[in-house]
Structure formats: structure tokens, C-alpha cells
Motif scaffolding. Structure first.
Motif, PDB file in Angstrom:
ATOM      1  N   HIS A  45      -5.904   6.114   4.575  1.00 55.77           N
ATOM      2  CA  HIS A  45      -6.164   4.723   4.211  1.00 55.77           C
ATOM      3  C   HIS A  45      -5.448   4.474   2.883  1.00 55.77           C
ATOM      4  O   HIS A  45      -5.795   5.074   1.870  1.00 55.77           O
ATOM      5  N   ALA A  46      -4.488   3.584   2.908  1.00 53.79           N
ATOM      6  CA  ALA A  46      -3.594   3.451   1.755  1.00 53.79           C
ATOM      7  C   ALA A  46      -4.281   2.923   0.501  1.00 53.79           C
ATOM      8  O   ALA A  46      -3.810   3.164  -0.604  1.00 53.79           O
ATOM      9  N   TYR A  47      -5.383   2.200   0.638  1.00 50.97           N
ATOM     10  CA  TYR A  47      -5.996   1.597  -0.546  1.00 50.97           C
ATOM     11  C   TYR A  47      -7.286   2.292  -0.980  1.00 50.97           C
ATOM     12  O   TYR A  47      -7.928   1.860  -1.911  1.00 50.97           O
TER      13      TYR A  47
ATOM     14  N   PRO B 159       0.835  -1.194   0.000  1.00 53.46           N
ATOM     15  CA  PRO B 159       0.000   0.000   0.000  1.00 53.46           C
ATOM     16  C   PRO B 159       0.873   1.248   0.000  1.00 53.46           C
ATOM     17  O   PRO B 159       1.944   1.245   0.594  1.00 53.46           O
TER      18      PRO B 159
END
Lengths: 389, 382
Positions: free
Chosen positions: B234-236, B225
């Protein structure tokens, strides 16, 4: 578990999961991991919104992979709760259930006719679990109960990151996961009480209360310390309330974590007598100065060098791993944390396991999440009214 | 109100956070918790200070975790202490321990030994890293478990180093998870008269907390991510998810379709990105810059009001003093004052769940070491 799934603690219990997204369905999944039968009740058009919330393009059997991670092994019934026939069938199903979980905003279940008081009449033994964002009173009740928003309102975003940063949220749905855990606890406790009283109960949890509970140690300090807001460390902050050396340090080739350690021990092992001069009483009040001295030392050598000195001395430290390193580590492999889900058509996906081991084994699940409405007919047939002769 | 676990006796040999947090949750649900401590200093947590706040000679931290419990000091290295501990365990519904793997067995209080005395016992055990593999003997401490689990690369911005969660998340989740397993075991005890061994670890729980993101990683060809350059949350997740600076304060924006946001702000340039759904993720840096520049023109309070009225999921970022002042926090009724008078105000937190509409009160602070020795001895040890 030598006696198979029937030996799981909750085998024989039926859970109806009206919730969508995260906290409610995660709670239902945990009950399923512990042996309960879980039936998702979904709206016929699209079902749980999470089915279509595709993250990072990952899809399995037409639904988002994320959906499968916390709806695996459940059944799905598609029912339109505004349709009288469907609602009647759902009410018959409620009579056969032990637990009901929902996460509609306050008032919605009442309007549908499935509020706690109504449902209690249908089934006095039912344990009724409700998840909300902010409880049932106060000005935020109508705000969306979403993880990032509650992290932002609860002060959690000011505990992460360093002093010069803005607010730093935790980069995943920590409040949803923790709220689910609280709901599971309340539901199980009420099931136990039902054994003696014969009566069900109402369990209510919310993301905001969970956020405050997760910070309870720090928040208790805050409340009893003239409400002085937490001050994050200048660098390597890992908990604003911990004294030096607690935190993260850069080394010549990576990062390491350094937990509670007496300053004299730090001074000795890192050969920095100036740290000992601060005295343990100043480990909190002078934490930034002390950490700056340690940081200068750690950055001169690779992580392994420091672990070689600190670990034999019994000091609490660890290398900071990323997922590539973590998943390849012997520690990860030995802990046996991953399981494979298999769909009927043969598609597979890897996911994490239930974090509870019962009698030495983590309950394993290989079933994917159900397609929308897969079990509608079989479940409703079971509770169909008797035909007049 | 009948609390659900009234009549349940928990004998707790654990110290620090994860184990004692599990027994705190059981206590809030009505169980009686007897803390067995070493006679020398007791639970190490009594002297583990956060900031420098203290209540009656023990750390505030200790009281937060051990409020309302009973304490008895037993020397488990002596024959007598061990025999008394076994006597207590043989009468308990639940035994909890968090010694490093192997130690409790040597003390004669492992699951097999306790089960021999008490066949339907629910035995809850929490460790750092489980009982197999090269990490089992490592200290099971929160920050170190976070460090090993990859979790430190999920929070913070792209150019930051690893960013730990600034609270003991692994410990708390392990405690809560243990409480869940123990409750399931109690259900089995009540319905089938059988005992259960319930085990969890910081590692399993910190992996479980990441399940959503980690499952994605395990199935996407191990693509890491990527945190965003600014306001990463939130990385995704696609734009606009994350935090934004405004002219005063920060604003959190959750999942929102870009065309809806374009209309609500209003920011017509944003609508161009809404045409292709993929661009919300692939072009999230450009989208963020665009939104960011616009949000800087007004305060967070202004945006919160405007966007909330248009049903967009957003919130101002508050600090604790602001949270305390909010009507919602007051309505949640999360604190108990256990102080003797208005001068000695001592606020402790209450249970995070309500049963039958009520939140269990925090009745008392943590016990002094061995405070309940006489009572427990008379009741269980003759």
C-alpha cells in the motif's frame, strides 16, 4: 434526474451504519449515493477508528481525508452501546430503520443485544447486513478481517507480479471495495423481497468469500484442472491463466498493455513470422517463449509507434498510464469522474464519484462526512419516548 | 427458502464478463436469466480459454460466468430476430447490454426503444469508458482499462515496472456495480412503477476501486504514491504494513503500532521509531529492513502463531492448494459439484453472499448455445 434527489431509487429508506473502517461504511455510502438516508452509529470516544487513520497527512475538518471519502453525506450519532439509556434510544431508532449494517466480529452484536434474532423482534421488516473477515465458522473466524491479510490467505498475492517475484499483493483495499458491493446487492435484493413478503432478511458477506469470488474464473480452472497451481508468466504477467500475448511490455519510452490477440495477427503486425509457427494451440503452453519474442520487438520503438500500428488493425492494446498522465488525459476528463466535497466551514476536497449513473447522471454528493455525534440530538429527539402527561 | 429475486426476468444481451457477471449475481439472488446470443458462435466467451481447461466443448470460463442461465440464439441483424428480441425485452423486468456505445440503438433495442414497449423496465448498460470523450470507441477490455487508469503503479515493488492486478478486476467490479444499480432500479420499479436507466463502465469502476488512494493524490498536490523497495502492499500506509520474507514462506503484517510490534517480536531496536509517530511513514524503509532481518530468523508459521497470540494483525501468505486444505475454506462452502458422477467432477463457484444464512447453490453449468430456444419461444414469442 430532472426530479432531484427524491427521484433516486432508494429515497425514503433509512440505513443505520454501525460499521467502521472500510467494507461496511462503503456499502452504506453506496446506498446513500442511491438515495437512502444513512446514520452512522459511533462510539462517543473517537468514533469510527478510521477518523484518526490519517494517510499521507491528509486531513479535512479534523478527520482523516480517507474517512470523508466513504462517509460523505452521512449523519453521525454518538452512542455508547454499553450504556442502557443509549442502547434503548438506539433500539427505538432501529424500529424506524429499513437497513442495519455492522462489521463486528461474530458474536459481538449478540452480546450487545443487537443480534439478528433480537433485532428482528423489534423490527420484522429490517434488512440486517453483516460483514466479517472469514464467515461465521472455522478456525479463522477470530482473525482480523483486514484486506491485506485476506489477500495473503486467499492466494490472490500469487496472481500478481512475475514468476520470479515473491507474493505480490494488490496495492489497495480491493477486497473491502468488492465485499461492500456484494453486501449492497444482498441488501437491495432483500428490500425487494420485503415488498412482496413484508419480511426483512439477513445478508452476510465476508472478505474471504469475496476474494474467492473475484478469482472465480481462474479458481474454477484451477479446481477443474487437477488443482495445478497458477504459474505467473516470466515477464509482464497480467493473469497467469491467459495465453500469449496477454500482458505488459516495455517499449522504448514506457510500457504498453497487450490483450487477447490471435498469434497470426501478432506475427503479421510485428513482422515476427516465428510467432505464427507456434500455432494458436500453443499460445498457452509456450507463452513465455512467445512473449519473449514480442518483448524484444516492442522495446525497440516508443509506445506511440506501436499504438499507431496496432490500434488501426483493431488489436486490443493500450499505453500504461500513471495517475499524472491519467488525470490529464482527455478520456479521464470526459468521463467526469471527480466531485468536490464542501464542508460547512468552507473547506474543500476532491474525491471520486459514485460509479453508477442513474438516468444518465452520476448521483452527486457535495457534503463531507459528519463530525462525530453531529446529529445525535436531532436523530434521538425524533425517536424519543412520549412524555407522560 | 424464497430467494429474494424470484419472479424477476432478466433478458441479457451482453457477452464476455462484466455484463454476464451482473446477470449471474441477479440469478444467484433468484432471478431467471435468458441469455440472447448470436446464432453463429454465441457469446465470444464460449471460446475464450483460460489455461486449456474445457467443460463440454465450451471454455471453463464460460461456465463459471454463465452457469444456470438459459440460452436463445437470435440474429439481431435480421428483422425477425430483432422483433423477437424486442418481444422478449418488452416482457422483462431487467434488460442488460454491453455493446459499444451506439450499437444497441441501431439494433432498435436502446433504452428509449425498450422503454416505449416496457415503461417500467430497468435497463442496465455497461461500457468500457462511458459514452463521452475520446475513449468511448476503444475496446472495453479489462487489462486495457487497468492500463489507462494508473492502477498498475500501485502494486509491486518500487523497481518493478507497472504491475497489473492479476485478475479481471475492472470487469468484475463493473459487473457487481451494474448489479447494484439494477437492484436499486428494481426497488424503484416495485415501489413506484417507474423504469430506470442504469449505466456504468470499466473506467468508472476501476477509478472507484482506487478511491481511497486517488482521493489522497487529488488533494495532496498530486504527489505520486511511492511503492516500497520490498514487500510493498500500500503506497500511502506507514510501516510495518506489507509482506515480509521469513525463513520459510512470507508473512503479511497489517496496521500495527510500532511499540506493540517491538514488544511482541521482541525487537527492542524498533521501539526507537515509535517515539515520533511520523517516522512510521517517513522512515518506513529503515523500519522494514529492521523487521525483515528479524523475521528471517524463523518461519512464517512461527511468526503467525506468536504474533496472533499477541493480537497483532498478521497472516501467512498461502497459495491455492493450501487455501483449499484449510478448514476455513471448507466451512465457507463456496464450491458446488455439478458433475454427473464421481469421475466427472465439475466444480463451480457459488454466490459470494448468504441470504437468511444460506448460500445459493450453483445448480447447473452454462447452457449450450440456443439450448432453451423451444421453451422460450413458446413462453414469450408467440
Amino acid at each position: 434526474m430532472c426530479d432531484g434527489a427524491s427521484g433516486l431509487p432508494l429515497s425514503g429508506l433509512r440505513v443505520l451504519d454501525f460499521a467502521q473502517f472500510l467494507a461496511g461504511p462503503v456499502a452504506a455510502m453506496r446506498l446513500s449515493d442511491l438515495g437512502a438516508e444513512v446514520i452512522k452509529i459511533e462510539r462517543p470516544q473517537g468514533g469510527d477508528l478510521c477518523r484518526s487513520m490519517v494517510v499521507n497527512d491528509q486531513v479535512l475538518e479534523g478527520d482523516s481525508l480517507v474517512f470523508h471519502t466513504f462517509n460523505r453525506g452521512k449523519k453521525s450519532v454518538a452512542a455508547d452501546l454499553k450504556d442502557l439509556a443509549d442502547l434503548a434510544a438506539v433500539k427505538r431508532l432501529i424500529k424506524t430503520a429499513d437497513v442495519l449494517i455492522h462489521n463486528f466480529r461474530p458474536g459481538v452484536m449478540e452480546r450487545i443485544g443487537l443480534g439478528y434474532q433480537t433485532v428482528k423482534e423489534l423490527n420484522p421488516r429490517l434488512v440486517y447486513g453483516g460483514v466479517s473477515g472469514y464467515g461465521t465458522e472455522g478456525p479463522w473466524v477470530k482473525k482480523p478481517g483486514q484486506d491485506l491479510l485476506v489477500q495473503s490467505l486467499s492466494g490472490i498475492a500469487w496472481l500478481n507480479g512475475d514468476a520470479s517475484d515473491g507474493p505480490v499483493p494488490t496495492g489497495f483495499a480491493m477486497l473491502d471495495v468488492a465485499t461492500a458491493g456484494n453486501l449492497v446487492q444482498g441488501i437491495l435484493a432483500c428490500l425487494l423481497r420485503r415488498g412482496t413478503t413484508g419480511q426483512g432478511g439477513l445478508v452476510e458477506v465476508d472478505l474471504m468469500t469475496t476474494a474467492v469470488d473475484l478469482t472465480f474464473e481462474q479458481f474454477t480452472c484451477f479446481l477443474n484442472d487437477q488443482n495445478r497451481p497458477p504459474r505467473r508468466h516470466d515477464v509482464g504477467n497480467a493473469n497467469p491463466y491467459q495465453p500469449a500475448p496477454y500482458g505488459i511490455y516495455k517499449t522504448a519510452d514506457g510500457y504498453m498493455a497487450f490483450a487477447m490477440t490471435p498469434l497470426t495477427v501478432v506475427a503479421d503486425l510485428l513482422n515476427t513470422p516465428e510467432i505464427a509457427q507456434f500455432g494458436q494451440d500453443h499460445a498457452f503452453s509456450h507463452l513465455n517463449e512467445i512473449k519473449a519474442i514480442i518483448a524484444k520487438v516492442f522495446v525497440t520503438e516508443p509506445t506511440q509507434h506501436w499504438l499507431g500500428i496496432l490500434e488501426p488493425a483493431g488489436v486490443w492494446c493500450a499505453p500504461v498510464l500513471n495517475w499524472v498522465e491519467f488525470v490529464e488525459s482527455e478520456g479521464f476528463k470526459a468521463a467526469n469522474l471527480v466531485q468536490t466535497l464542501k464542508s460547512e466551514s468552507g473547506a474543500e476536497a476532491l474525491t471520486t464519484k459514485c460509479p453508477i449513473r442513474i438516468d444518465g447522471q452520476a448521483p452527486s454528493a457535495t457534503a463531507v462526512a459528519p463530525t462525530l455525534g453531529r446529529d445525535t440530538q436531532s436523530v434521538f429527539a425524533e425517536v424519543a419516548p412520549q412524555q407522560e402527561a | 427458502m424464497t430467494l429474494p429475486l424470484e419472479g424477476v426476468l432478466v433478458v441479457d444481451f451482453s457477452q464476455f464478463l462484466a455484463g454476464p457477471y451482473a446477470s449471474l449475481r441477479l440469478q444467484d439472488l433468484g432471478a431467471r436469466v435468458i441469455k440472447v446470443e448470436n446464432p453463429n458462435q454465441g457469446d465470444l466467451c464460449r471460446r475464450l480459454y483460460l489455461s486449456e481447461t474445457m467443460i463440454d466443448g465450451d471454455s471453463t470460463l464460460f461456465h463459471a460466468i454463465n452457469r444456470g442461465k438459459e440460452s436463445i440464439a437470435l440474429d439481431l441483424k435480421s428483422q425477425q430476430g430483432r422483433a423477437q428480441a424486442q418481444q422478449l425485452a418488452s416482457q422483462a423486468h431487467v434488460v442488460i447490454q454491453n455493446f459499444r456505445p451506439g450499437i444497441i440503438q441501431r439494433l432498435g433495442l436502446g433504452y428509449d426503444a425498450v422503454r416505449a414497449l416496457n415503461p417500467s423496465v430497468v435497463y442496465g448498460s455497461v461500457s468500457g469508458y462511458g459514452h463521452d470523450g475520446p475513449w468511448t470507441d476503444l475496446p472495453g477490455q479489462d487489462l486495457l482499462a487497468q492500463a489507462r487508469s494508473g492502477i498498475m503503479w500501485l502494486s509491486g515493488n518500487q523497481n518493478a515496472g507497472p504491475v497489473p492486478v492479476g485478475l479481471p478486476l475492472a470487469d468484475l467490479l463493473a459487473g457487481a456495480t451494474l448489479a447494484q444499480g439494477v437492484l436499486a432500479g428494481l426497488y424503484k420499479q416495485a415501489t413506484r412503477k417507474q423504469g430506470t436507466l442504469v449505466e456504468t463502465s470499466l473506467l468508472e469502476c476501476i477509478v472507484d476501486a482506487q478511491f481511497e488512494l486517488l482521493t489522497t493524490y487529488l488533494n495532496n498536490g498530486n504527489t505520486m504514491p511511492e511503492r516500497e523497495a520490498e514487500g510493498s502492499a500500500h503506497a500511502y500506509l506507514a510501516a510495518p504494513y506489507g509482506l515480509y520474507q521469513t525463513s520459510r514462506g512470507a508473512l503479511a503484517l497489517a496496521m500495527t503500532p510500532l511499540d506493540t510490534l517491538a514488544e511482541a517480536l521482541p525487537l527492542p531496536a524498533l521501539a526507537a521509531f515509535a517515539v515520533k509517530p511520523q517516522s512510521a511513514f517517513s522512515q518506513r524503509a529503515e523500519i522494514r529492513d529492521l523487521i525483515s532481518a528479524h523475521l528471517m530468523t524463523q518461519t512464517a508459521a512461527h511468526w503467525e502463531e506468536r504474533l496472533t497470540a499477541r493480537r497483532i494483525w498478521c497472516a501467512r501468505v498461502l497459495a491455492w492448494p493450501e487455501l483449499l486444505d484449510s478448514a476455513t475454506f471448507k466451512a465457507l462452502d463456496m464450491t458446488s459439484d455439478i458433475g454427473a458422477s464421481s469421475e466427472s467432477r465439475r466444480l463451480l463457484m457459488k454466490s459470494p453472499l448468504r441470504v437468511d444464512g444460506q448460500r445459493a447453490p450453483a445448480q447447473a453449468q452454462g447452457p449450450a448455445l440456443n439450448a432453451d430456444c423451444a421453451k422460450i419461444t413458446q413462453e414469450f414469442l408467440n
